[in-house]
Design a protein around this motif. Structure first.
Motif, mmCIF file in Angstrom:
data_model
loop_
_atom_site.group_PDB
_atom_site.id
_atom_site.type_symbol
_atom_site.label_atom_id
_atom_site.label_comp_id
_atom_site.label_asym_id
_atom_site.label_seq_id
_atom_site.Cartn_x
_atom_site.Cartn_y
_atom_site.Cartn_z
ATOM 1 N N VAL A 239 22.463 -77.200 -40.092
ATOM 2 C CA VAL A 239 23.456 -76.493 -39.279
ATOM 3 C C VAL A 239 24.689 -77.378 -39.140
ATOM 4 C CG1 VAL A 239 21.797 -75.099 -37.983
ATOM 5 C CG2 VAL A 239 22.381 -77.379 -37.176
ATOM 6 N N VAL A 240 25.781 -76.767 -38.725
ATOM 7 C CA VAL A 240 27.024 -77.517 -38.553
ATOM 8 C C VAL A 240 27.573 -77.255 -37.157
ATOM 9 C CG1 VAL A 240 27.601 -77.491 -40.998
ATOM 10 C CG2 VAL A 240 28.385 -75.621 -39.531
ATOM 11 N N GLU A 263 11.953 -79.204 -32.876
ATOM 12 C CA GLU A 263 13.067 -78.971 -33.803
ATOM 13 C C GLU A 263 14.133 -78.066 -33.208
ATOM 14 O OE1 GLU A 263 9.517 -80.173 -36.159
ATOM 15 O OE2 GLU A 263 9.886 -78.719 -34.564
ATOM 16 N N THR A 264 13.771 -77.250 -32.215
ATOM 17 C CA THR A 264 14.768 -76.384 -31.587
ATOM 18 C C THR A 264 15.875 -77.219 -30.961
ATOM 19 O OG1 THR A 264 13.134 -74.658 -31.141
ATOM 20 C CG2 THR A 264 15.150 -74.625 -29.821
ATOM 21 N N GLU A 265 15.492 -78.215 -30.194
ATOM 22 C CA GLU A 265 16.486 -79.084 -29.574
ATOM 23 C C GLU A 265 17.267 -79.861 -30.628
ATOM 24 O OE1 GLU A 265 16.684 -82.712 -26.275
ATOM 25 O OE2 GLU A 265 14.973 -81.338 -26.350
ATOM 26 N N GLU A 266 16.578 -80.314 -31.672
ATOM 27 C CA GLU A 266 17.257 -81.070 -32.727
ATOM 28 C C GLU A 266 18.278 -80.204 -33.453
ATOM 29 O OE1 GLU A 266 13.449 -84.038 -33.603
ATOM 30 O OE2 GLU A 266 13.868 -82.347 -34.919
ATOM 31 N N LEU A 267 17.945 -78.956 -33.702
ATOM 32 C CA LEU A 267 18.889 -78.048 -34.350
ATOM 33 C C LEU A 267 20.119 -77.821 -33.483
ATOM 34 C CD1 LEU A 267 16.310 -75.539 -35.788
ATOM 35 C CD2 LEU A 267 18.120 -76.585 -37.155
ATOM 36 N N LEU A 268 19.911 -77.612 -32.195
ATOM 37 C CA LEU A 268 21.046 -77.375 -31.306
ATOM 38 C C LEU A 268 21.920 -78.611 -31.177
ATOM 39 C CD1 LEU A 268 19.340 -75.241 -28.511
ATOM 40 C CD2 LEU A 268 20.879 -74.461 -30.312
ATOM 41 N N TYR A 407 9.278 -61.106 -26.295
ATOM 42 C CA TYR A 407 7.990 -61.783 -26.264
ATOM 43 C C TYR A 407 7.784 -62.666 -27.497
ATOM 44 C CZ TYR A 407 5.595 -59.680 -22.244
ATOM 45 O OH TYR A 407 5.194 -59.341 -20.978
ATOM 46 N N LEU A 408 8.553 -62.460 -28.534
ATOM 47 C CA LEU A 408 8.339 -63.153 -29.803
ATOM 48 C C LEU A 408 8.799 -64.607 -29.725
ATOM 49 C CD1 LEU A 408 7.352 -62.407 -32.716
ATOM 50 C CD2 LEU A 408 9.782 -62.305 -33.331
ATOM 51 N N HIS A 409 7.897 -65.527 -30.093
ATOM 52 C CA HIS A 409 8.251 -66.939 -30.256
ATOM 53 C C HIS A 409 8.646 -67.160 -31.714
ATOM 54 C CE1 HIS A 409 6.823 -68.369 -26.356
ATOM 55 N NE2 HIS A 409 5.717 -67.651 -26.519
ATOM 56 N N VAL A 410 9.750 -67.833 -31.937
ATOM 57 C CA VAL A 410 10.244 -68.094 -33.292
ATOM 58 C C VAL A 410 10.480 -69.593 -33.453
ATOM 59 C CG1 VAL A 410 12.050 -67.603 -34.980
ATOM 60 C CG2 VAL A 410 11.336 -65.818 -33.377
ATOM 61 N N HIS A 411 10.028 -70.121 -34.583
ATOM 62 C CA HIS A 411 10.277 -71.539 -34.907
ATOM 63 C C HIS A 411 11.608 -71.594 -35.657
ATOM 64 C CE1 HIS A 411 9.789 -75.630 -36.088
ATOM 65 N NE2 HIS A 411 8.483 -75.687 -35.816
ATOM 66 N N TRP A 412 12.638 -72.112 -35.004
ATOM 67 C CA TRP A 412 13.984 -72.062 -35.574
ATOM 68 C C TRP A 412 14.141 -72.918 -36.819
ATOM 69 C CZ3 TRP A 412 18.068 -71.927 -31.049
ATOM 70 C CH2 TRP A 412 17.942 -70.705 -30.372
ATOM 71 N N ALA A 413 13.251 -73.877 -37.057
ATOM 72 C CA ALA A 413 13.345 -74.642 -38.303
ATOM 73 C C ALA A 413 13.118 -73.736 -39.508
ATOM 74 C CB ALA A 413 12.330 -75.781 -38.314
ATOM 75 N N GLY A 414 12.348 -72.661 -39.312
ATOM 76 C CA GLY A 414 12.138 -71.686 -40.377
ATOM 77 C C GLY A 414 13.258 -70.688 -40.497
ATOM 78 N N GLN A 420 22.231 -71.665 -35.582
ATOM 79 C CA GLN A 420 23.668 -71.685 -35.855
ATOM 80 C C GLN A 420 24.390 -70.586 -35.085
ATOM 81 O OE1 GLN A 420 25.367 -74.016 -38.352
ATOM 82 N NE2 GLN A 420 26.718 -73.411 -36.682
ATOM 83 N N ARG A 421 23.809 -69.393 -35.070
ATOM 84 C CA ARG A 421 24.452 -68.292 -34.344
ATOM 85 C C ARG A 421 24.496 -68.561 -32.846
ATOM 86 N NH1 ARG A 421 21.370 -63.610 -37.812
ATOM 87 N NH2 ARG A 421 22.800 -63.600 -39.600
ATOM 88 N N PHE A 422 23.397 -69.108 -32.343
ATOM 89 C CA PHE A 422 23.382 -69.430 -30.923
ATOM 90 C C PHE A 422 24.437 -70.487 -30.610
ATOM 91 C CE2 PHE A 422 21.237 -71.731 -27.286
ATOM 92 C CZ PHE A 422 21.475 -70.737 -26.351
ATOM 93 N N ALA A 423 24.504 -71.537 -31.435
ATOM 94 C CA ALA A 423 25.495 -72.591 -31.219
ATOM 95 C C ALA A 423 26.915 -72.049 -31.347
ATOM 96 C CB ALA A 423 25.268 -73.731 -32.214
ATOM 97 N N ASP A 424 27.135 -71.171 -32.312
ATOM 98 C CA ASP A 424 28.466 -70.576 -32.471
ATOM 99 C C ASP A 424 28.860 -69.810 -31.209
ATOM 100 O OD1 ASP A 424 28.635 -71.584 -35.019
ATOM 101 O OD2 ASP A 424 28.144 -69.695 -36.022
ATOM 102 N N ALA A 425 27.899 -69.055 -30.657
ATOM 103 C CA ALA A 425 28.179 -68.286 -29.446
ATOM 104 C C ALA A 425 28.434 -69.207 -28.261
ATOM 105 C CB ALA A 425 27.014 -67.340 -29.146
#
Length: 759
Positions: A239-240, A263-268, A407-414, A420-425
């Motif tokens: 991500v950028v 990895e969620t925190e690392e991505l953000l 309710y869905l848990h998602v692993h953002w590394a996948g 990226q979209r969350f960070a952009d927002a």
């Protein structure tokens, strides 16, 4: 090639002691001076928490379903960077994976992908020689899986243990005696998270001591070192950062919110955000400067009373979601945002009620997005998992451009594009969103509230003359005199500004406001200006069930600044002047944004020149000059003088001065009234069309109409070539609402035809 000693701890089924052995092995190796990396096969959040306590490093998940087969080895190497050995705890039985997939995402699958030898844990409490048959079957079932040895758990007498050892064709790497003290307590969804167990560190230390005493650590390390080198590079967050700013993402933690992937925190963080953890049980407010909100999984149902008692934070969260702070809520986060949880009040940020059920929902799905949202685009497929004993009424996800609650848990590394979209927002800030961003070329523009029609010739002449005179510094005095004449007040009571936006910035810097209040939904610029100036803003919401009418009693008594629009953008509601006057009191400044008052025939309900009120005006929309920032304020002379002292020199351009003089001249008044009358006619034509389609809308007095066209309506219109203003970035509105600019009937007919298709 990367050398990484590693082994997998597996078992024939759940309940054999995998977590006990794996976590104890991690603790024992760590105590012996090794750098140990802990990993868990599958989506589970709880076991990695124990691994983190045992190793002093974040626990990591390896799940082909959640992240894809190709990322499993890179994620293993990423999590194990700097470690001497990696211990991977399996999930369920060795060969048990996603149902209907022949073992996909099973422990065996991950062991094969990572070329890792397996140590089999066998609970022998009620077995003897049959253990040999079980082990032999586990070895023979898939030759691609290398079972290197076994650990016997809950062993009884020495005589029976010896019988078992003779029946095995595998090395016995240790024998753990039966000891209930080493069992981790469980609850309705599995083990109790470490954050909730004060004795967790002591228990893990005891596990490590038991494992060191009863297992052959040297033999286990030899097995780990026998693993072949891996031909892959460690995973890095792809991500950028959208900007150099590092806006705060508030991430829920503490005892009630323990579930999230490292990895969620690392991505953000890699995407330019600063992640700050807060505890919904104890913190009274969101972290300072919060621009994004991440509410992961956990057990809020176990702490509903304590969560409900923290009313200050609940209000802060509710307000943040309402004003469009980008928010992701997974499972427990959804429950926390609900109106109630088992009848106990929660944040009330989403219109659902949640309750515990007897039925366990356990899913491992791939889902397709039905509509655009903060994280997803319509038609996109993602993988995730669900694991809960609650349900919501009504059922289903609650999503929009600034909200994703599911309710869905998602692993953002996948799915790194979600991060990226969350960070952009988060970087974008919904308070700064304007309709001109939506009126992209090729779309029919119903997003921008500029009067549709040519400018008067006299206005163009004035603007051209201003350009000819641009060689001199601007002089705002003629504009001030024109404003004073137009409103029948003295020149000291008015101040020309570079549009209404400059006026809001001046007000924000005027005083050290103690309790500034913005009445929402309304134009977001005043709120953004206050936040930029460092003020904590209190939101007072006008409710749709009340027709978005102003309730003066809803404004806190201690508010020293109140900002309200009239007519309000985006609702178009024209509040009675008598209601606004009720806001006035000693020590309080009432700011009335009348940017669209010139669209109201006769400008009824205007408070320009009213004592105790500061009115802001803009000329840009009514006169089709958004590129010329022309605005002004009218108020008490001492307030205006203080604002003038905050204004930088020459902020009002020569063109803006010329436009103000021209548009407020007596000669311009008939043209202004004609435009207001035309807007009223066009507006009624639009509202009649909406009524005919059965579309809920708010009766408007402005140059736009707020309509509720339903989820996905905004995107559906864009697909048909029409831009309307998304309304969820206005605090108090969600993605079902859009703001529609008033246009001539022939243009509006195209919109109504598209709306008929969308309905």
């Amino acid at each position: 090639m990367v050398t990484l000693p590693r082994l997998v701890v597996a078992a024939p089924s759940t309940g054999q002691g995998k977590t006990t052995v794996a976590t104890g092995l991690m603790a024992a190796l760590t105590a012996a001076g090794h750098q140990v990396s802990g990993h868990k096969v599958g989506p589970d959040y709880i076991d990695p928490g124990y691994h983190a306590l045992a190793t002093g490093r974040p626990g990591r998940n390896l799940d082909p379903h959640l992240v894809g087969e190709e990322r499993v080895v890179p994620l293993l190497l990423h999590g194990a960077a700097g470690a001497d050995v990696a211990v991977i705890e399996g999930v369920m039985g060795l060969y048990d994976g996603r149902l209907g997939t022949d073992g996909f995402a099973s422990t065996a699958h991950v062991a094969t992908l990572t070329s890792t030898p397996v140590v089999l844990v066998l609970d022998v409490a009620r077995l003897s020689r049959t253990v040999g048959a079980i082990a032999a079957g586990m070895v023979a079932f898939d030759p691609a899986v290398r079972v290197a040895g076994v650990v016997l758990n809950r062993a009884g007498s020495e005589r029976n243990t010896a019988e078992i050892v003779r029946a095995l064709d595998l090395p016995v790497l240790g024998v753990l005696p039966h000891d209930e003290r080493l069992a981790a307590p469980s609850r309705h969804l599995g083990l109790v998270p470490t954050a909730e167990r004060a004795e967790s560190e002591r228990t893990i230390a005891d596990l490590g001591e038991q494992v060191a005493r009863h297992l052959d650590l040297d033999a286990l390390l030899a097995i780990a070192r026998s693993a072949p080198d891996l031909d892959a590079a460690p995973w890095t967050p792809p991500v950028v950062a959208p900007s150099d700013a590092r806006p705060v993402v508030a991430m829920a933690g503490g005892r009630a919110f323990t579930f999230r992937y490292a990895e969620t925190e690392e991505l953000l963080e890699a995407a330019g955000c600063r992640v700050v953890t807060f505890d919904p049980l104890t913190d009274r407010a969101l972290p300072a400067g919060t621009r994004g909100l991440y509410l992961g999984g956990g057990f809020p149902e176990m702490y509903a009373g304590e969560l409900a008692a923290n009313t200050a934070l609940l209000a802060d969260v509710r307000e943040a979601v309402a004003r469009g702070v980008p928010t992701v809520a997974e499972c427990a986060g959804l429950l926390y945002l609900a109106e109630t949880l088992d009848g106990v009040p929660m944040a009330g940020a989403v219109p659902v009620a949640a309750e515990m059920t007897e039925r366990l929902t356990l899913r491992y799905p791939a889902v397709t997005a039905a509509a655009d949202s903060l994280l997803l685009r319509a038609g996109e497929e993602i993988t995730g998992h669900e694991f809960h004993r609650t349900r919501t009424t009504p059922e289903g996800d609650v999503t929009g451009p600034t909200l994703h609650a599911s309710y869905l848990h998602v692993h953002w590394a996948g799915h790194p594009h979600l991060a990226q979209r969350f960070a952009d927002a988060v970087h974008a800030d919904p308070l700064r969103h304007h309709g001109d961003a939506e009126a992209t070329p090729g779309l029919l523009d119903f997003a921008v509230n500029v009067y549709e029609g040519p400018r008067p010739a006299w206005l163009d002449e004035a603007l051209h003359a201003a350009v000819d005179g641009a060689s001199s510094y601007p002089d705002a005095r003629p504009a001030a005199e024109a404003i004073a004449r137009r409103h029948g007040v003295g020149v000291p009571q008015v101040l020309p500004t570079a549009g209404a936006a400059e006026a809001f910035s001046l007000v924000a810097r005027l005083r050290p406001w103690q309790r500034p209040v913005v009445v929402h939904p309304q134009f977001t610029e005043p709120h953004a200006a206050l936040v930029q100036a460092g003020h904590a803003v209190t939101t007072v919401a006008c409710r749709p069930e009340d027709g978005f009418a102003l309730d003066p009693a809803a404004v806190p008594d201690d508010a020293d600044l109140v900002v309200v629009g009239n007519p309000t953008n985006p609702t178009g509601v024209l509040h009675p002047a008598t209601a606004i006057r009720k806001l006035c009191r000693d020590g309080r400044l009432v700011v009335v944004d009348e940017a669209f008052m010139d669209a109201v025939p006769g400008e009824v309900e205007s408070l320009a020149g009213e004592p105790g009120v500061l009115v802001t005006r803009s000329l840009t929309k009514h006169w089709s000059i958004p590129g010329v920032r022309a605005g002004y304020v009218v108020g008490d002379r001492d307030v205006v003088a203080a604002l003038a002292r905050e204004q930088v020199p020459w902020s009002v351009s020569t063109a803006a001065v010329a436009a103000t003089v021209a548009c407020l001249s007596p000669e311009a008044l008939p043209e202004s009234e004609q435009r207001a009358a035309a807007l009223a006619t066009w507006r009624e034509w639009l509202q009649a069309g909406l009524r005919g389609l059965g579309i809920e809308h708010v009766p408007s007095a402005a140059s736009f109409v707020l309509a509720r066209i339903g989820p996905g309506g905004h995107a559906a219109l864009r697909e048909r070539g029409i831009a309307v203003r998304r309304a969820d970035t206005f605090p108090g509105l969600d993605a079902t609402w859009v703001r529609i600019a008033v246009r001539p009937p022939e243009t509006t007919a195209r919109l109504l035809a598209a709306l008929k298709e969308v309905r």
